[in-house]
Design a protein around this motif. Structure first.
Motif: not given
Lengths: 103, 159
Positions: B125-146
């Motif tokens: 929709a507009q400039s923002c932060q995009v996140q990738a959330l990976v759920k592995a072994g019960g925890t959520v791991h994240r990568a983010a990029k503006d």
């Protein structure tokens, strides 16, 4: 509507890369400024990939997925002769599926 | 109506196809499938939406999750994006754009036979932060990029 999906497979080291293009408008729900009414939008909600009849990937999409969606993924230990099937269901109840055999 | 060989074959094939599709789960009635509540994709706040999809809004920034997306998107309504990870036992991969009207763009449940990698084109929709959330072994791991967007997108949905 089976021609709404195009699937390409490429054999790579350790598996098969699947790339698919789906023809779909994927319009987002939006407020019509003149009518002040919510226009519901038309988008794919579920997409499923199967390897030889077993689901390996299932996705929920919002209208944030771009028009004419592209989807790519990699299946481990797949190879020649395996059947890859892709199907989708949209929020209007339409659906389509298509399959390819890895050659 | 007489049954010609052609109509018989066609009926048999269609019938077989339908029943195998049912067996394979393709045509599972919508109610039966453990679907996400539809609210997920209409919720406004990213944290709420993430909690609804993944059960938690807590995640750890992890270099093992790789989010590949251009920092400057020319066309906001068609931004190529891919997520891959070296994590093991990946359950799901979720793509979130925090300023989209529906922050959750896509949520993929992945099988162990799948390499934890997905690529899609998204609409911002507009400039923002995009996140990738990976759920592995019960925890959520994240990568983010503006991501900075140019023209297009669905910006007027903000009104």
């Amino acid at each position: 509507m089976s021609d709404s999906i195009r699937i390409k497979t490429t054999k790579v080291d350790g598996g098969v890369v699947v790339r698919a293009l789906i023809n779909h408008p994927m319009t987002a729900p939006r407020m019509d400024p003149q009518l002040s009414l919510m226009v519901p939008g038309h988008f794919i909600e579920e997409v499923t990939a199967q390897l030889n009849g077993e689901t390996v990937l299932s996705g929920d999409w919002s209208a944030g997925v771009a028009r004419d969606p592209y989807l790519s993924f990699k299946i481990r230990q797949a190879g020649k002769g395996d059947v890859i099937r892709l199907s989708w269901v949209d929020n209007a109840g339409n659906s389509a599926s298509s399959q390819v055999t890895v050659s | 109506m007489s049954i010609t060989r052609r109509t018989f074959v066609r009926a048999a094939v269609t019938g077989a196809a339908v029943s195998t599709s049912f067996a394979a789960g393709v045509l599972t009635p919508r109610g039966v499938r453990a679907a996400l509540p539809p609210k997920t994709f209409t919720s406004g706040a990213p944290a709420d939406a993430i909690r609804m999809v993944l059960g938690t809004d807590q995640s750890v920034l992890d270099a093992a999750v790789e989010l590949d997306v251009a920092g400057m998107a020319e066309m906001a309504d068609m931004v190529p994006l891919s997520v891959r990870t070296t994590l093991q036992n990946v359950e799901s991969i979720t793509i979130v754009a925090d300023k989209n009207p529906n922050p959750i763009i896509a949520h993929y449940r992945v099988d162990s036979r799948l390499e934890p990698y997905v690529a899609t084109r998204v609409r911002l929709a507009q400039s923002c932060q995009v996140q990738a959330l990976v759920k592995a072994g019960g925890t959520v791991h994240r990568a983010a990029k503006d991501v900075e967007v140019g023209i297009g997108g669905c910006g007027d949905s903000e009104r």
